[in-house]
Design an enzyme around this catalytic site. Structure first.
Site, PDB file in Angstrom:
ATOM      1  N   LYS A 105     -16.250 -12.197   1.791  1.00  0.00           N
ATOM      2  CA  LYS A 105     -16.239 -12.772   0.308  1.00  0.00           C
ATOM      3  C   LYS A 105     -17.543 -13.466   0.358  1.00  0.00           C
ATOM      4  O   LYS A 105     -18.155 -13.373  -0.803  1.00  0.00           O
ATOM      5  CB  LYS A 105     -14.857 -13.109  -0.177  1.00  0.00           C
ATOM      6  CG  LYS A 105     -14.729 -13.297  -1.544  1.00  0.00           C
ATOM      7  CD  LYS A 105     -13.466 -13.643  -1.924  1.00  0.00           C
ATOM      8  CE  LYS A 105     -13.332 -13.866  -3.613  1.00  0.00           C
ATOM      9  NZ  LYS A 105     -11.973 -14.250  -3.846  1.00  0.00           N
ATOM     10  N   GLU A 116      -5.655   3.422  -2.957  1.00  0.00           N
ATOM     11  CA  GLU A 116      -7.100   3.383  -2.233  1.00  0.00           C
ATOM     12  C   GLU A 116      -7.206   4.631  -1.748  1.00  0.00           C
ATOM     13  O   GLU A 116      -8.064   5.429  -1.499  1.00  0.00           O
ATOM     14  CB  GLU A 116      -7.267   2.342  -1.173  1.00  0.00           C
ATOM     15  CG  GLU A 116      -7.607   1.008  -1.912  1.00  0.00           C
ATOM     16  CD  GLU A 116      -6.225   0.174  -2.336  1.00  0.00           C
ATOM     17  OE1 GLU A 116      -5.138   0.845  -2.260  1.00  0.00           O
ATOM     18  OE2 GLU A 116      -6.243  -0.953  -2.910  1.00  0.00           O
ATOM     19  N   MET A 167       5.310  25.360   4.674  1.00  0.00           N
ATOM     20  CA  MET A 167       4.815  25.910   6.319  1.00  0.00           C
ATOM     21  C   MET A 167       5.814  25.219   6.967  1.00  0.00           C
ATOM     22  O   MET A 167       6.035  26.299   8.132  1.00  0.00           O
ATOM     23  CB  MET A 167       3.414  25.155   6.159  1.00  0.00           C
ATOM     24  CG  MET A 167       2.652  25.655   7.402  1.00  0.00           C
ATOM     25  SD  MET A 167       2.373  27.374   7.424  1.00  0.00           S
ATOM     26  CE  MET A 167       0.874  27.775   6.747  1.00  0.00           C
ATOM     27  N   PHE A 225      -4.705 -14.720   3.998  1.00  0.00           N
ATOM     28  CA  PHE A 225      -4.092 -13.775   3.162  1.00  0.00           C
ATOM     29  C   PHE A 225      -4.803 -12.302   2.857  1.00  0.00           C
ATOM     30  O   PHE A 225      -5.942 -12.530   2.786  1.00  0.00           O
ATOM     31  CB  PHE A 225      -3.613 -14.399   1.690  1.00  0.00           C
ATOM     32  CG  PHE A 225      -3.170 -13.519   0.632  1.00  0.00           C
ATOM     33  CD1 PHE A 225      -1.970 -12.868   0.830  1.00  0.00           C
ATOM     34  CD2 PHE A 225      -3.924 -12.990  -0.466  1.00  0.00           C
ATOM     35  CE1 PHE A 225      -1.476 -12.200  -0.187  1.00  0.00           C
ATOM     36  CE2 PHE A 225      -3.617 -12.067  -1.285  1.00  0.00           C
ATOM     37  CZ  PHE A 225      -2.078 -11.628  -1.158  1.00  0.00           C
ATOM     38  N   GLN A 226      -4.248 -11.339   3.164  1.00  0.00           N
ATOM     39  CA  GLN A 226      -4.786  -9.894   2.987  1.00  0.00           C
ATOM     40  C   GLN A 226      -6.132  -9.749   4.146  1.00  0.00           C
ATOM     41  O   GLN A 226      -7.140  -9.123   3.862  1.00  0.00           O
ATOM     42  CB  GLN A 226      -5.408  -9.737   1.771  1.00  0.00           C
ATOM     43  CG  GLN A 226      -4.048  -9.635   0.682  1.00  0.00           C
ATOM     44  CD  GLN A 226      -4.481  -8.959  -0.526  1.00  0.00           C
ATOM     45  OE1 GLN A 226      -5.691  -9.155  -1.299  1.00  0.00           O
ATOM     46  NE2 GLN A 226      -3.700  -8.178  -1.342  1.00  0.00           N
TER      47      GLN A 226
END
Lengths: 584, 195
Positions: free
Chosen positions: A180, A68, A494, A130-131
């Protein structure tokens, strides 16, 4: 539960509604907003939207990324190059948390995004389902606006607001979290109305004429006026207005890293880049100008150096669309609130025609000094090892400055931004404010979709590439044309440079090993090459650029080269040093 | 130089806005001394009254960051000299002590405490005033068996606010606010369609 159209009032033909799911309504809204490309990754809580997407394949192109974070950086690259709002899909929980770095990056670099995250069913919110994660509260500090939709009926109006907020005023990322049930819920959809007004939201402050007049008077009285401009010129689509202002006033203008490409790099009134690794003249002469005109920039600490020694001699005129930027870091003597697309022409009308030749000469003298002490050695080195600067110089010669240059974060970024040439606006895509390593590869994918007519060259260090290297999979599958150039110095360069200069060369965990990048690319079906000698450079670059499709070129460069000039942290911009010996 | 500032914020009445405003302070590690949030005098518009100890320069920057939020209408910040403010407090004391101790009765008179509830076992008083006055009474009552003590946040009226009320009224009249949308499903476990 099918509702027939006959049940609706027959007279109101334009108002005729259709029964759609929340997911379908979302995609209808996208089409109305002119969305063409979505970067995303499916998952449980966003499945109804993906189910709807199955039928919109013709109208909406969805790029399946590999992580993502890749989706959001790609959307950023797309937005920065196209000037449109970037779109991201991610699922709930880990899908959503993986967006956080990109949101923070887009927030600090003012990139318009609309991110859609799936969320668990509304009745499960707060149950540790869940999630499930509290995406709204996690993302509040890194979004311009966010909102949780729990009912499909909210979707059209909320989407309209999301697009309006993301793209108007000072742009920024917006996140809409949709449960959902709302994605599945059927509703009567009777058309989409774009939003162009929110009563509590003032995207642009009202332009106040007295400040324009004061600014013009100060500019006209100035002997050594100096412009420092940022991305505001690009975001405001005010490149032409800006050039008109410069051409009439004759004022030397320096860009910040994000302002770069708003004017061509060889523009006669352009004097280079300000900032820690910017050009010698613009940094040094910041403390010699008598009027500093800051346009669409925010006085980042990497630009100002030590703040109490920054342009204290100068009268400060600050043009910005975001009132919160005025006086935030540097106190403005004359605040010119407003969209620079509107304020610049007003100012241009009032400023005198001047050329400031003697003042320009000072910049030229500084440029000559920098050229002698730094640039020649960097772009035409005599050392055995290749330098990053010569790679960029050769690239410029081959592309003619036409390419979109996407950079990651680190030494290669500074070198690329110092030496890359641009002829078009919106051509420099880099993570400026947040300094997100791993930005470039996915951002370049997005940039390639943002303007497929031009070459997109991603310049990445050996550290940054390994942070999002999985996006080679996205390139393999969707075949955008991305030229990936890894400048490999076998170090986190760097940090190594700082350890060398400020930590007695105690190289603590900067020695990074890399895989065989050419083999890795090959595994993804992307051809590549690795070179380490000067005699192969030109041909290797030509092969890369001429290749039909994506290509990976690894260039082994000098291991312990440093980026100069440098304004050491805690030092004033006028204390910029040209080489290590000057650091004392 | 740090001093006490009262920040007044007019906002939409939306879920999540409290967090959005609160984190502007916490991000800078500024402690909110007092927070009062509720409907303003105009229905549909909320009013925040926040108290912090900070330098004026910092307060001004913070105020601009608050005003930048999409759902914020207007922000004011004022020193104590520029406002009229009150806090309220309630004190629960054993009724027996009040009945038997003249000193306690005197204290309550002295601080202008009003009786809210009298029961056999306890009595609840309330006072309004500045923080110091409220603190002083709480402290004075402590030795006499203060059972419970609670104070409200500061509320404040800005002295130079002519036209503000009218402006807010006109603002709301021009385009009425929409009610806050809340989650309608939290108690409808079986009523929600699931896959």
């Amino acid at each position: 539960m099918e509702k027939t159209l006959e049940q609706k009032a027959p007279a109101a033909k334009a108002q005729e509604s259709v029964t759609l799911t929340g997911g379908q309504v979302l995609l209808e809204a996208f089409i109305q907003e002119g969305v063409t490309t979505i970067f995303g990754y499916p998952g449980g809580a966003i499945m109804p939207i993906y189910d709807a997407l199955y039928d919109y394949n013709e109208k909406l192109q969805h790029i399946l990324v590999r992580h993502e974070q890749g989706a959001i950086h790609a959307a950023q690259g797309f937005a920065r190059v196209s000037g449109k709002t970037g779109i991201v899909f991610a699922t709930s929980g880990p899908g959503a948390t993986n967006l956080v770095t990109g949101l923070a990056d887009a927030m600090i670099d003012s990139t318009p995004l609309v991110c859609i995250t799936g969320q668990v069913f509304a009745h499960l919110l707060g149950t540790d389902a869940f999630q499930e994660t509290d995406v709204i509260n996690i993302t509040t500090p890194v979004t311009k606006w966010n909102y949780q939709v729990t009912d499909a009926e909210e979707i059209p109006a909320i989407l309209a607001k999301a697009f309006y907020i993301a793209g108007s005023g000072r742009p920024g990322p917006v996140l809409i979290d949709i449960t959902k049930n709302a994605q599945l819920q059927k509703m009567e959809f009777s058309g989409y109305t774009k939003c162009n007004y929110i009563r509590s939201y003032r995207p642009k402050p009202v332009v106040r004429n007295e400040y324009i007049e004061q600014a013009a008077a100060a500019i006209n009285a100035a002997e050594r006026p100096f412009v420092v401009f940022g991305q505001g010129v690009i975001l405001g689509k005010a490149e032409e207005e800006f050039k008109a202002f410069l051409e009439k006033s004759g004022i030397p203008a320096a860009w910040t890293i994000l302002g770069m490409s708003a004017i061509p790099t060889d523009y006669p009134l352009g004097v280079g880049m300000v900032g820690m690794h910017g050009n010698y003249g613009p940094n040094r002469l910041t403390n010699e100008c008598d009027v500093l005109i800051a346009i669409g920039m925010r006085f980042d600490d990497r630009v100002t150096g030590r703040l109490d020694k920054y342009a204290t001699q100068a009268k400060i005129i600050h043009l910005d669309i975001d009132p919160a930027e005025i006086d935030k870091n540097v106190k403005a003597d004359i605040p010119v609130w407003g969209d620079c697309k509107e304020t610049l022409p007003l100012l241009t009308a009032l400023v005198d025609n001047k050329t400031h030749e003697a003042w320009h000469q000072k910049f030229k003298d500084c440029a000559e000094r920098e050229n002698e002490k730094v640039i020649q050695d960097e772009v035409y080195p005599t050392s055995d090892a290749l330098t990053m600067g010569e790679v960029i110089r050769n690239l410029n010669e081959l592309t003619g400055g036409d390419a979109i240059i996407v950079t990651d974060v680190g030494q290669h970024q500074m070198v690329a931004c110092r030496y890359a040439e641009y002829i078009h606006s919106k051509s420099n895509v880099t993570s400026g404010g947040l300094g997100t390593m791993g930005f470039a590869l996915p951002a370049a994918i997005g940039a390639a979709y943002g303007d497929p007519s031009r070459q997109t060259v991603a310049i990445i260090g050996d550290g940054g590439i390994q942070m999002t290297i999985q996006e080679l999979g996205t390139i393999m599958q969707f075949k955008p044309n991305v030229k990936i150039m890894i400048l490999n110095n076998c170090f986190l360069g760097m940090v190594r440079q700082w350890q060398q200069l400020f930590h007695e060369k105690r190289y603590s965990f900067v020695n990074i090993e890399s895989p065989d990048f050419v083999q890795v690319a090959k595994g993804y079906g992307i051809p590549g090459n690795s070179i380490s000698t000067r005699d192969k450079l030109r041909d290797a670059l030509t092969t890369m650029l001429n290749h039909d499709g994506s290509y990976l070129l690894e260039v082994m460069v000098g291991k312990e080269n440093n980026v100069f000039p440098m304004v050491p942290q805690g030092k004033s911009v006028s204390e910029i040093v040209l080489c290590r010996e000057d650091m004392g | 130089m740090k001093k006490e500032f009262t920040i007044t914020v007019y906002t939409e009445n939306h879920v999540g806005l409290l967090t959005r405003i609160a984190i502007i302070f916490s991000r800078r590690k500024i402690n909110l001394e007092s927070v009062n949030v509720g409907p303003s005098e105009v229905e549909g518009i909320s009013r925040f009254t926040l108290v912090i100890n900070e330098a004026e320069e910092v307060v001004q920057k913070v105020a601009r960051q608050i005003e930048k939020q999409v759902e914020v209408l207007k922000v004011f910040f004022n020193t104590d000299e520029e406002i009229v403010w009150q806090e309220m407090a309630m004190y629960k004391v054993p009724t027996k002590v009040i009945a038997e101790q003249v000193k306690v009765e005197r204290l309550l008179r002295q601080y202008g405490a009003n009786t809210v509830v009298i029961r056999n076992d306890y009595t609840v008083f309330e006072t309004t005033g500045h923080k110091e006055e409220i603190d002083a009474l709480a402290e004075a009552l402590a030795p006499w068996g203060l059972i419970e003590f609670v104070r409200s946040a500061r509320i404040a009226i800005i002295k130079a606010s002519e036209g503000m009320h009218k402006a807010v009224l006109e603002f709301e009249a021009a385009e009425p606010s929409e009610p806050a949308v809340e989650n309608e499903f939290l108690d409808k476990r079986d009523g929600v369609f699931t896959m």
